[in-house]
Write an enzyme that holds these catalytic residues in place. Structure first.
Site, PDB file in Angstrom:
ATOM      1  NE  ARG A 297      -4.109  -2.087   1.786  1.00 49.82           N
ATOM      2  CZ  ARG A 297      -4.987  -2.588   2.627  1.00 49.82           C
ATOM      3  NH1 ARG A 297      -4.883  -2.334   3.928  1.00 49.82           N
ATOM      4  NH2 ARG A 297      -5.975  -3.352   2.188  1.00 49.82           N
ATOM      5  CE1 TYR A 441      -1.686  -0.417  -8.044  1.00 49.61           C
ATOM      6  CE2 TYR A 441      -1.500  -2.253  -9.566  1.00 49.61           C
ATOM      7  CZ  TYR A 441      -1.030  -1.055  -9.081  1.00 49.61           C
ATOM      8  OH  TYR A 441       0.087  -0.504  -9.643  1.00 49.61           O
ATOM      9  CD  GLU A 442      -1.370  -4.411  -3.496  1.00 50.76           C
ATOM     10  OE1 GLU A 442      -1.753  -4.911  -2.419  1.00 50.76           O
ATOM     11  OE2 GLU A 442      -0.847  -5.073  -4.408  1.00 50.76           O
ATOM     12  N   GLY A 443      -6.310  -2.616  -2.310  1.00 53.77           N
ATOM     13  CA  GLY A 443      -7.380  -2.034  -1.505  1.00 53.77           C
ATOM     14  C   GLY A 443      -7.778  -0.700  -2.091  1.00 53.77           C
TER      15      GLY A 443
END
Length: 590
Positions: A297, A441-443
């Site tokens: 993140r 992406y990555e949350g």
């Protein structure tokens, strides 16, 4: 053609002058023996050469060609294999890795600056090693000594790569409903079966092996996220002597055709009874995977900063050369038919917005890196725990705010070029496409906002937030601190809004979700205000040494405080409007 040159003067300003990193490293024994100011500068110099001369020239051609899939195999664009071979010779994958397993052990404050350069040069290329670095962290933190000894050295070296296998066709954010299964085997291994999608670098031709970290469920696992375990699944089995053996039952079913990062292979991965090894404890895989996810993140946040800086550099160069119309105050370039567009107020608004937000993000990334270094290396328990609390609080801000403002900046850069910004040869439209994924992406950034407000503020009564606000207030309370009044007012607005939300959340569970995105934006602007006040302080102290550089910093700080920070007034008003307006329509009325 677009070009990228690492902003070494700016990077050193942040590292050495704003945060005085060498002094911090000197008091942390584990770092004092590895790195000092000269070492850091040498690493940054070499990183600038690698990213600017080796990797950046492949950015457009890689976008044009893209990654290619055929019969289960993926080929990267022309030049990638050769560049990657040179890249790993420098040890860049293991820059901040554990020295016990052949990593270089450099501080995170330095690593974030390298990652920014890498994403600015070529976001697709950067992703292949970014996933390896995150996988190494998870293995190092949670795996057995046997797994660490077997896999980490080759991963840090870059001969092997890592991947993160979470998402399934029906399960993205809600990982508790994944279907991938892990069947225990007599020899202590597990047979992994299932399909994962959106797997960055799940298959490629750059490395001789790929080490997949896979979330799966054991037969007797509890329902939901408490029943998830984490497994290490190699593409090619590794023999006892470290050599490669037979291919594992892992295959790439296809790759996605995407809006951007086209040279990065985004794969559908099939596990058909593949041999895997448990990492950490059974049914506690999600916590272990979050070690990797939190690294990624921050890394993806740096993608936002890097792409924004690349766009800014090209937009400034274009604005200095492109002539259109005369300045509002009269001709500036008397010998030309028109003035360079940099004289026009709206072009300056866009360029200064890009500059202020990118440099503010660069400083904030270094601050988060500082907290990560303290959390890892500080000998004092209280200092270490305080840093851990700040890292947890600030990671969702870094990921979401860096990427939200990164897209904004890339759009500004494209707009500076006008019609030429829409044309491929100038590179600005590629940056818009490449950076767009970073908000997803990555949350997704909406999930990051929920994490910040729901888990990191409301759930603990704002304990970590109070630490952050106290540090900002301590800075602003120093005699002669720049923008002290504005900074104190901004941090008070953040704290009072937080307290209002804490009270409202107990009455209406919709309030957190309704306010979270605006709250994260409010937090980000306040954090950048603190960064700009710190940069202004450093610039004032050494202004006479380099007048042009430091007055540029001071002018940009002034722009941020006068033109960008006031946005928090509207954000606060939107938050305090509450959640009712979001629920005025039934689902059928949309």
């Amino acid at each position: 053609m677009p070009q990228y040159s690492a902003p070494l003067r700016d990077l050193r300003f942040v590292l050495h002058e704003v945060f005085q990193a060498p002094a911090l490293w000197a008091r942390l024994p584990a770092l004092a023996e590895r790195v000092d100011a000269d070492t850091a500068d040498a690493i940054l110099e070499e990183a600038a050469k690698v990213t600017g001369q080796l990797i950046a020239p492949l950015n457009r051609s890689g976008d044009e060609e893209g990654a290619q899939w055929r019969d289960g195999l993926v080929s990267t664009p022309a030049g990638f294999k050769e560049a990657y071979a040179t890249y790993i010779e420098g040890g860049w994958v293991g820059l901040s890795g554990n020295p016990d397993y052949a990593g270089m052990g450099m501080p995170k404050m330095l690593a974030v600056q390298f990652e920014e350069m890498l994403y600015a040069a070529n976001a697709s290329f950067a992703l292949y090693s970014a996933l390896s670095s995150g996988a190494c962290l998870a293995i190092d933190a949670h795996a057995s000594e046997e797994l660490k000894t077997t896999y980490l050295p080759a991963l840090y070296e870059g001969r092997w790569a890592g991947s993160m296998c979470l998402t399934e066709p029906h399960a993205g954010t809600d990982l508790g409903i994944i279907r991938t299964k892990a069947e225990p085997q007599a020899d202590g291994s597990y047979a992994i079966s299932g399909t994962k999608i959106f797997i960055t670098g799940g298959e490629q031709d750059l490395t001789e092996n790929i080490i997949h970290l896979v979330l799966a469920k054991l037969p007797d696992a509890p329902a939901g996220p408490k029943g998830i375990s984490l497994f290490l699944v190699p593409k090619v089995m590794v023999n006892a002597d470290g050599s490669l053996g037979e291919k594992n039952a892992v295959s790439c079913g296809s790759i996605e055709h995407k809006m951007g990062i086209k040279a990065s292979a985004t794969c559908v991965m099939n596990f058909d009874g593949a041999i895997g090894y448990l990492i950490g404890e059974a049914n506690k895989g999600l916590a272990a995977m979050f070690t990797m996810m939190n690294y990624e993140r921050l890394s993806i946040g740096l993608q936002g900063i890097g792409c924004a800086d690349a766009s800014y550099q090209n937009a400034v160069a274009y604005a200095r050369e492109r002539i259109q119309s005369r300045a509002p105050t009269g001709p500036v370039a008397q010998d030309k038919a028109a003035d360079p567009i940099i004289v026009h107020p709206d072009v300056r608004r866009m360029l200064l917005s890009m500059k202020a937000m990118t440099e503010g993000g660069r400083a904030f990334a270094c601050y988060v890196g500082q907290q990560l270094d303290l959390a890892k290396y500080a000998e004092d328990t209280d200092e270490r725990q305080r840093a851990e609390a700040l890292v947890a609080l600030l990671t969702p801000v870094a990921k979401a705010f860096f990427t939200d403002t990164g897209l904004d900046s890339c759009v500004h850069g494209q707009q500076v070029f006008g019609g030429h910004g829409y044309i491929r040869e100038w590179g600005q439209e590629q940056l818009v496409r490449d950076v767009r994924i970073a908000q997803i992406y990555e949350g997704t950034n909406g999930i990051q906002a929920l994490d910040l407000l729901g888990r990191k503020v409301v759930a603990n009564g704002g304990a970590a937030l109070k630490l952050f606000c106290a540090e900002v207030r301590a800075f602003a309370s120093q005699p002669g601190a720049p923008y002290a009044t504005e900074l104190l007012e901004a941090v008070q607005r953040l704290q009072s809004t937080s307290e209002w939300l804490l009270a409202r959340a107990t009455q209406n569970p919709n309030e957190v979700g309704a306010a979270s995105v605006e709250y994260l934006q409010l937090f980000g602007h306040v954090a950048y205000a603190w960064m700009w006040a710190r940069m202004a302080q450093a610039a004032q102290a050494r202004r006479s040494e380099d007048e042009a550089f430091y007055t540029g910093k001071l002018a940009t700080a002034e722009f941020f405080f006068r033109r960008l920070l006031p946005r928090i007034l509207g954000l606060e008003a939107s938050i305090r409007a509450g959640s009712d307006a979001l629920f005025g329509l039934s689902a059928e009325q949309f």
